[in-house]
Scaffold this active site. Structure first.
Site, PDB file in Angstrom:
ATOM      1  N   GLU A 274     -11.030  -0.285  10.708  1.00  9.02           N
ATOM      2  CA  GLU A 274     -11.733  -1.202   9.793  1.00  9.02           C
ATOM      3  C   GLU A 274     -11.614  -2.662  10.230  1.00  9.02           C
ATOM      4  O   GLU A 274     -12.484  -3.473   9.959  1.00  9.02           O
ATOM      5  CB  GLU A 274     -11.199  -1.033   8.363  1.00  9.02           C
ATOM      6  CG  GLU A 274      -9.723  -1.354   8.221  1.00  9.02           C
ATOM      7  CD  GLU A 274      -9.234  -1.269   6.766  1.00  9.02           C
ATOM      8  OE1 GLU A 274      -8.188  -0.652   6.550  1.00  9.02           O
ATOM      9  OE2 GLU A 274      -9.883  -1.818   5.887  1.00  9.02           O
TER      10      GLU A 274
ATOM     11  N   THR B 149       4.382   2.745   5.499  1.00  5.49           N
ATOM     12  CA  THR B 149       3.000   2.295   5.634  1.00  5.49           C
ATOM     13  C   THR B 149       2.245   3.250   6.549  1.00  5.49           C
ATOM     14  O   THR B 149       2.796   3.683   7.566  1.00  5.49           O
ATOM     15  CB  THR B 149       2.889   0.860   6.195  1.00  5.49           C
ATOM     16  OG1 THR B 149       1.555   0.654   6.678  1.00  5.49           O
ATOM     17  CG2 THR B 149       3.851   0.586   7.328  1.00  5.49           C
TER      18      THR B 149
ATOM     19  N   GLY C 190       0.839  -1.201   0.000  1.00  2.00           N
ATOM     20  CA  GLY C 190       0.000   0.000   0.000  1.00  2.00           C
ATOM     21  C   GLY C 190       0.873   1.250   0.000  1.00  2.00           C
ATOM     22  O   GLY C 190       1.838   1.323   0.746  1.00  2.00           O
TER      23      GLY C 190
ATOM     24  N   ARG D 185       1.246  -5.319  -5.585  1.00  3.96           N
ATOM     25  CA  ARG D 185       1.470  -6.533  -4.797  1.00  3.96           C
ATOM     26  C   ARG D 185       1.631  -7.653  -5.815  1.00  3.96           C
ATOM     27  O   ARG D 185       0.794  -7.826  -6.685  1.00  3.96           O
ATOM     28  CB  ARG D 185       0.292  -6.800  -3.855  1.00  3.96           C
ATOM     29  CG  ARG D 185       0.113  -5.694  -2.820  1.00  3.96           C
ATOM     30  CD  ARG D 185      -0.978  -6.028  -1.807  1.00  3.96           C
ATOM     31  NE  ARG D 185      -0.965  -5.116  -0.675  1.00  3.96           N
ATOM     32  CZ  ARG D 185      -1.851  -4.148  -0.466  1.00  3.96           C
ATOM     33  NH1 ARG D 185      -2.867  -3.998  -1.295  1.00  3.96           N
ATOM     34  NH2 ARG D 185      -1.764  -3.359   0.573  1.00  3.96           N
TER      35      ARG D 185
ATOM     36  N   GLN E  38      -7.173   8.541   3.329  1.00  4.68           N
ATOM     37  CA  GLN E  38      -6.092   8.502   4.325  1.00  4.68           C
ATOM     38  C   GLN E  38      -4.748   8.108   3.716  1.00  4.68           C
ATOM     39  O   GLN E  38      -3.704   8.274   4.313  1.00  4.68           O
ATOM     40  CB  GLN E  38      -6.439   7.505   5.440  1.00  4.68           C
ATOM     41  CG  GLN E  38      -7.628   7.930   6.265  1.00  4.68           C
ATOM     42  CD  GLN E  38      -8.271   6.755   6.985  1.00  4.68           C
ATOM     43  OE1 GLN E  38      -7.998   6.519   8.142  1.00  4.68           O
ATOM     44  NE2 GLN E  38      -9.106   6.011   6.289  1.00  4.68           N
TER      45      GLN E  38
ATOM     46  N   ASP F 187       5.632  -4.916   6.030  1.00  3.56           N
ATOM     47  CA  ASP F 187       6.239  -6.217   6.362  1.00  3.56           C
ATOM     48  C   ASP F 187       6.144  -7.246   5.227  1.00  3.56           C
ATOM     49  O   ASP F 187       7.046  -8.061   5.047  1.00  3.56           O
ATOM     50  CB  ASP F 187       5.668  -6.778   7.663  1.00  3.56           C
ATOM     51  CG  ASP F 187       4.224  -7.189   7.508  1.00  3.56           C
ATOM     52  OD1 ASP F 187       3.457  -6.398   6.926  1.00  3.56           O
ATOM     53  OD2 ASP F 187       3.870  -8.286   7.944  1.00  3.56           O
TER      54      ASP F 187
ATOM     55  N   ARG G  83      -6.370  -2.610   9.034  1.00  6.74           N
ATOM     56  CA  ARG G  83      -6.938  -3.958   9.006  1.00  6.74           C
ATOM     57  C   ARG G  83      -6.462  -4.751  10.217  1.00  6.74           C
ATOM     58  O   ARG G  83      -7.222  -5.446  10.857  1.00  6.74           O
ATOM     59  CB  ARG G  83      -6.501  -4.645   7.715  1.00  6.74           C
ATOM     60  CG  ARG G  83      -7.433  -5.686   7.236  1.00  6.74           C
ATOM     61  CD  ARG G  83      -7.205  -6.090   5.806  1.00  6.74           C
ATOM     62  NE  ARG G  83      -5.897  -5.761   5.270  1.00  6.74           N
ATOM     63  CZ  ARG G  83      -5.652  -5.538   3.985  1.00  6.74           C
ATOM     64  NH1 ARG G  83      -6.629  -5.589   3.118  1.00  6.74           N
ATOM     65  NH2 ARG G  83      -4.431  -5.277   3.552  1.00  6.74           N
TER      66      ARG G  83
ATOM     67  N   ASP H 228       2.511  -0.248  11.624  1.00  8.28           N
ATOM     68  CA  ASP H 228       2.601  -1.557  12.269  1.00  8.28           C
ATOM     69  C   ASP H 228       3.930  -2.248  11.951  1.00  8.28           C
ATOM     70  O   ASP H 228       3.956  -3.399  11.526  1.00  8.28           O
ATOM     71  CB  ASP H 228       1.414  -2.443  11.872  1.00  8.28           C
ATOM     72  CG  ASP H 228       1.290  -2.611  10.366  1.00  8.28           C
ATOM     73  OD1 ASP H 228       1.899  -1.819   9.626  1.00  8.28           O
ATOM     74  OD2 ASP H 228       0.583  -3.528   9.940  1.00  8.28           O
TER      75      ASP H 228
ATOM     76  N   ASP I 281      -0.089   2.475   8.381  1.00 12.46           N
ATOM     77  CA  ASP I 281      -0.591   1.745   9.554  1.00 12.46           C
ATOM     78  C   ASP I 281       0.327   1.804  10.769  1.00 12.46           C
ATOM     79  O   ASP I 281      -0.082   1.490  11.874  1.00 12.46           O
ATOM     80  CB  ASP I 281      -0.798   0.269   9.203  1.00 12.46           C
ATOM     81  CG  ASP I 281      -1.917   0.065   8.207  1.00 12.46           C
ATOM     82  OD1 ASP I 281      -2.738   0.976   8.073  1.00 12.46           O
ATOM     83  OD2 ASP I 281      -1.962  -1.005   7.573  1.00 12.46           O
TER      84      ASP I 281
HETATM   85  O1  F6P Z   1      -1.673  -1.184   4.806  1.00  9.76           O
HETATM   86  C1  F6P Z   1      -2.241   0.019   4.501  1.00  9.76           C
HETATM   87  C2  F6P Z   1      -3.719  -0.125   4.268  1.00  9.76           C
HETATM   88  O2  F6P Z   1      -4.216   1.143   3.908  1.00  9.76           O
HETATM   89  C3  F6P Z   1      -4.525  -0.711   5.421  1.00  9.76           C
HETATM   90  O3  F6P Z   1      -4.799   0.185   6.447  1.00  9.76           O
HETATM   91  C4  F6P Z   1      -5.745  -1.197   4.692  1.00  9.76           C
HETATM   92  O4  F6P Z   1      -6.381  -2.216   5.392  1.00  9.76           O
HETATM   93  C5  F6P Z   1      -5.177  -1.695   3.391  1.00  9.76           C
HETATM   94  O5  F6P Z   1      -3.974  -0.995   3.175  1.00  9.76           O
HETATM   95  C6  F6P Z   1      -6.090  -1.505   2.212  1.00  9.76           C
HETATM   96  O6  F6P Z   1      -5.501  -2.099   1.100  1.00  9.76           O
HETATM   97  P1  F6P Z   1      -6.007  -1.886  -0.398  1.00  9.76           P
HETATM   98  O7  F6P Z   1      -5.612  -0.494  -0.804  1.00  9.76           O
HETATM   99  O8  F6P Z   1      -5.288  -2.919  -1.164  1.00  9.76           O
HETATM  100  O9  F6P Z   1      -7.475  -2.033  -0.380  1.00  9.76           O
END
Ligand code: F6P
Length: 324
Positions: A223, A126, A11, A72, A255, A103, A172, A130, A128
């Site tokens: 979420e 990221t 992401g 990805r 975001q 990660d 997530r 995390d 997140d």
């Molecule tokens: O890892 C970043 C993130 O924005 C998470 O917070 C979210 O769950 C996920 O990516 C969403 O991924 P995508 O853009 O592939 O829907």
């Protein structure tokens, strides 16, 4: 090293461009050739790799997204895919790699290095936050500020109509955005993936506030909370407390975008610089992190396996006390 490559993967996060810029310019300063890999590991497999110079990263420090694009790749998860990708690096005599991502991206990088010997440096990118071993990640500060700015706007209309708003933020598996933005916007309730969602006490709390005629209520939910986000929480609330005028807002991918904050531009610039310095000093398979303001080198293995050490308990406690 004499020739390195840089990619963004997973992401996207605001500040990735600032990190690419820092990698490219530090490499050039050190007389190291630098290549950009387009669309992360997919571009590595497809040989979508181009030589960068100082100008290729002009006028990008303030831009969200990533000029190298992100993806990805399932093929890269296989040894055959990684071999194909590595052969493209070998063809160009690339002897060091900088991976900006989370990660999942580091797992791929580590496998590539173990199988083919190329040294890799990871930069935590990221929203997140995390990642183990760093106090912040590139993109978190911007994302959480975007969330705060938008939740403030929701509070205005919530107040005007005496409504309950259930606002969903990203995350997530990690609740850092929810916890930080929730405290900063004075949310009554914050629901995270790391804790059990005790919907009964949420309902009891709302009833109590209803009796006190405290009608403006804000629930910030990640979420990935146990119930499955704002819509699920709203279903229960609407059923149990039909008299409360309830609305749901999902902030979503706003975001992930936008111009990076000063804080994100700075950590991205520092981390990008240190990635090249580390490669030049012969370091391999580490993530550049920031702890107490200082640059640290965290083994990629630890960054991956020790992730999600749990949410900050003190912040959690403060959020409960301040929302009574
Ligand atoms: O890892 C970043 C993130 O924005 C998470 O917070 C979210 O769950 C996920 O990516 C969403 O991924 P995508 O853009 O592939 O829907």
């Amino acid at each position: 090293v004499s020739r390195i490559a840089v990619l963004t993967s997973g992401g996207d996060a605001p500040g990735m461009n600032a990190a690419i810029r820092a990698v490219v310019r530090t490499a050039i300063f050190n007389k190291i050739e630098v290549y950009g890999i387009v669309r992360g590991y997919s571009g590595m497999i497809e040989d979508d790799i181009y030589k960068m110079d100082s100008k290729s990263v002009a006028n990008i420090i303030q831009r969200g997204g990533t000029i190298l694009k992100s993806a990805r790749s399932d093929e890269f998860k296989t040894p055959a895919g990684r071999k194909k990708a590595f052969n493209n690096l070998k063809k160009k005599e690339i002897d060091g790699l900088v991976v900006i991502g989370g990660d999942g991206s580091f797992t791929g990088a580590l496998k590539l290095s173990e199988e083919h010997g190329i040294p890799v440096i990871g930069l935590p990118g990221t929203i997140d936050k995390d990642c183990y071993g760093t106090d912040s990640t590139i993109g978190f500060d911007t994302a959480v500020n975007t969330a705060v700015e938008n939740i403030d706007k929701i509070r205005d209309t919530a107040d005007a109509h005496d409504r309950l708003f259930i606002v969903e933020v990203m995350g997530r598996d990690a609740g850092y955005i929810a916890l930080n933005a929730g405290i900063a916007t004075g949310a009554e309730t914050i629901l995270l993936p790391e804790t059990k969602t005790d919907i009964e006490s949420v309902i009891i709390g709302l009833k109590r506030k209803e009796r006190r005629k405290k009608l403006v209520n804000l629930i910030v939910v990640a979420e990935g909370d146990e119930l499955g986000g704002a819509s699920e929480v709203a279903k229960v609330v609407k059923e149990r407390l039909p008299k409360i005028d309830t609305r749901v807002t999902i902030l979503g991918h706003i975001q992930r975008g936008g111009s990076p904050s000063c804080c994100d531009r700075l950590i991205a610039s520092r981390m990008g610089y240190h990635a090249v310095v580390a490669l030049n000093e012969g370091k391999r398979n580490v993530m550049i992190g920031i702890q107490n303001g200082n640059i640290v080198h965290v083994p990629l293995e630890d960054a991956i396996s020790k992730k999600n050490q749990g949410i900050d308990q003190e912040l959690l406690k403060i959020s409960h006390i301040l929302s009574i």
